[in-house]
Design a protein around this motif. Structure first.
Motif, PDB file in Angstrom:
ATOM      1  N   SER A   1      27.067  42.396  34.160  1.00  0.00           N
ATOM      2  CA  SER A   1      27.491  41.663  35.352  1.00  0.00           C
ATOM      3  C   SER A   1      26.443  41.654  36.454  1.00  0.00           C
ATOM      4  CB  SER A   1      28.800  42.251  35.880  1.00  0.00           C
ATOM      5  OG  SER A   1      28.636  43.609  36.206  1.00  0.00           O
TER       6      SER A   1
ATOM      7  N   ASP B   1      40.079  43.882  46.928  1.00  0.00           N
ATOM      8  CA  ASP B   1      39.401  42.847  46.172  1.00  0.00           C
ATOM      9  C   ASP B   1      38.583  43.487  45.049  1.00  0.00           C
ATOM     10  OD1 ASP B   1      38.376  39.906  46.079  1.00  0.00           O
ATOM     11  OD2 ASP B   1      36.556  41.135  46.047  1.00  0.00           O
TER      12      ASP B   1
ATOM     13  N   SER C   1      36.074  42.395  43.191  1.00  0.00           N
ATOM     14  CA  SER C   1      34.632  42.236  43.328  1.00  0.00           C
ATOM     15  C   SER C   1      34.070  43.181  44.383  1.00  0.00           C
ATOM     16  CB  SER C   1      34.269  40.789  43.677  1.00  0.00           C
ATOM     17  OG  SER C   1      32.874  40.652  43.838  1.00  0.00           O
ATOM     18  N   ASP C   2      34.713  43.250  45.530  1.00  0.00           N
ATOM     19  CA  ASP C   2      34.250  44.168  46.581  1.00  0.00           C
ATOM     20  C   ASP C   2      34.257  45.608  46.082  1.00  0.00           C
ATOM     21  OD1 ASP C   2      33.876  42.089  48.368  1.00  0.00           O
ATOM     22  OD2 ASP C   2      35.758  42.432  49.450  1.00  0.00           O
TER      23      ASP C   2
ATOM     24  N   GLU D   1      27.066  38.741  39.133  1.00  0.00           N
ATOM     25  CA  GLU D   1      28.342  38.018  39.133  1.00  0.00           C
ATOM     26  C   GLU D   1      29.203  38.609  40.241  1.00  0.00           C
ATOM     27  OE1 GLU D   1      31.001  35.602  38.943  1.00  0.00           O
ATOM     28  OE2 GLU D   1      29.704  35.316  37.177  1.00  0.00           O
ATOM     29  N   TYR D   2      29.766  37.744  41.079  1.00  0.00           N
ATOM     30  CA  TYR D   2      30.545  38.214  42.218  1.00  0.00           C
ATOM     31  C   TYR D   2      32.008  37.787  42.163  1.00  0.00           C
ATOM     32  CZ  TYR D   2      25.944  39.203  44.116  1.00  0.00           C
ATOM     33  OH  TYR D   2      24.659  39.684  44.289  1.00  0.00           O
ATOM     34  N   GLU D   3      32.342  36.886  41.279  1.00  0.00           N
ATOM     35  CA  GLU D   3      33.706  36.362  41.225  1.00  0.00           C
ATOM     36  C   GLU D   3      34.602  37.395  40.533  1.00  0.00           C
ATOM     37  OE1 GLU D   3      37.179  34.695  40.710  1.00  0.00           O
ATOM     38  OE2 GLU D   3      36.063  34.697  38.834  1.00  0.00           O
ATOM     39  N   SER D   4      35.691  37.769  41.187  1.00  0.00           N
ATOM     40  CA  SER D   4      36.545  38.859  40.713  1.00  0.00           C
ATOM     41  C   SER D   4      37.075  38.642  39.299  1.00  0.00           C
ATOM     42  CB  SER D   4      37.724  39.073  41.665  1.00  0.00           C
ATOM     43  OG  SER D   4      37.284  39.681  42.859  1.00  0.00           O
ATOM     44  N   ARG D   5      37.561  37.457  39.009  1.00  0.00           N
ATOM     45  CA  ARG D   5      38.146  37.225  37.678  1.00  0.00           C
ATOM     46  C   ARG D   5      37.077  37.194  36.600  1.00  0.00           C
ATOM     47  NH1 ARG D   5      43.470  33.478  38.525  1.00  0.00           N
ATOM     48  NH2 ARG D   5      44.467  34.917  39.975  1.00  0.00           N
ATOM     49  N   LYS D   6      35.901  36.728  36.921  1.00  0.00           N
ATOM     50  CA  LYS D   6      34.809  36.756  35.947  1.00  0.00           C
ATOM     51  C   LYS D   6      34.398  38.209  35.687  1.00  0.00           C
ATOM     52  CE  LYS D   6      31.688  34.905  33.314  1.00  0.00           C
ATOM     53  NZ  LYS D   6      32.054  34.508  31.975  1.00  0.00           N
TER      54      LYS D   6
ATOM     55  N   ASP E   1      42.925  35.280  33.053  1.00  0.00           N
ATOM     56  CA  ASP E   1      43.717  35.227  34.281  1.00  0.00           C
ATOM     57  C   ASP E   1      44.729  36.368  34.215  1.00  0.00           C
ATOM     58  OD1 ASP E   1      45.658  34.802  36.241  1.00  0.00           O
ATOM     59  OD2 ASP E   1      45.674  32.628  35.972  1.00  0.00           O
TER      60      ASP E   1
ATOM     61  N   GLU F   1      44.934  43.854  43.875  1.00  0.00           N
ATOM     62  CA  GLU F   1      45.052  42.698  44.786  1.00  0.00           C
ATOM     63  C   GLU F   1      46.265  42.847  45.693  1.00  0.00           C
ATOM     64  OE1 GLU F   1      44.915  38.845  42.856  1.00  0.00           O
ATOM     65  OE2 GLU F   1      42.721  38.877  42.979  1.00  0.00           O
TER      66      GLU F   1
END
Length: 190
Positions: free
Chosen positions: A174, A116, A118-119, A30-35, A69, A111
């Protein structure tokens, strides 16, 4: 098809929800930050409990915490928190509930500082999934040097309920690591 044995990781029970989670989510990158933020929060809720308990309450968490969120979560006030503490659809543990609010603020702070999520998370594995080759569930660790470093870095940023064991479970969930046992059908899909 009778006689064909399907092998899954031994932690999966016969609950269709658990089977679906194992087969379609666990260990998939999984790469999406909010996920990733959602997964981390839910892993923190699991502390001291079984994952199936949290999995069965996941949709309630999503509903009550605005689909994870962070910018909506930080708007929850004391009245909201008191209502969450009596809501049987989630784990009614004040520290765990407050950790979601705290971690939402930490996510936002990252943020706002140009970091980021995810990064940051994927940097611990060099931005590439670690694929382990366990042949037995007894070989799978509960923490690693990487999860210890991740935990320390998250705590330095103010995150709560992110101990090294929780971080390793997060890494598994993840997809930072693939800990499917070698004879698991999910390993054989690849």
């Amino acid at each position: 098809m009778e006689g064909i044995k399907i092998t899954r990781c031994s932690w999966v029970n016969k609950d269709p929800l658990y089977i679906s989670y194992h087969d379609n989510e666990w260990g998939i990158p999984e790469y999406e930050s909010r996920k990733l933020f959602e997964i981390m929060c839910l892993e923190g809720q699991q502390a001291g409990l079984s994952w199936i308990t949290i999995l069965k309450k996941r949709n309630s968490y999503r509903n009550l915490f605005h689909n994870f969120d962070p910018y909506e979560i930080v708007k929850l006030d004391e009245e909201n928190i008191q209502n969450l503490l009596i809501d049987a659809r989630i784990i009614r543990h004040k520290g765990k509930i407050q950790s979601i609010l705290n971690n939402a603020q930490c996510f936002i702070n990252m943020e706002q500082n140009g970091e980021d999520f995810s990064d940051f998370i994927w940097s611990f594995v060099g931005k590439k999934q670690i694929v382990n080759n366990w042949t037995s569930p007894n070989q799978v660790p509960s923490e690693t040097d990487i999860s210890i470093k991740m935990s320390k870095s998250l705590k330095e940023r103010g995150f709560k309920y992110v101990g090294s064991t929780i971080c390793y479970a997060f890494m598994q969930a993840s997809g930072l690591v693939d800990d499917h046992i070698k004879d698991c059908l999910c390993r054989n899909k690849k």
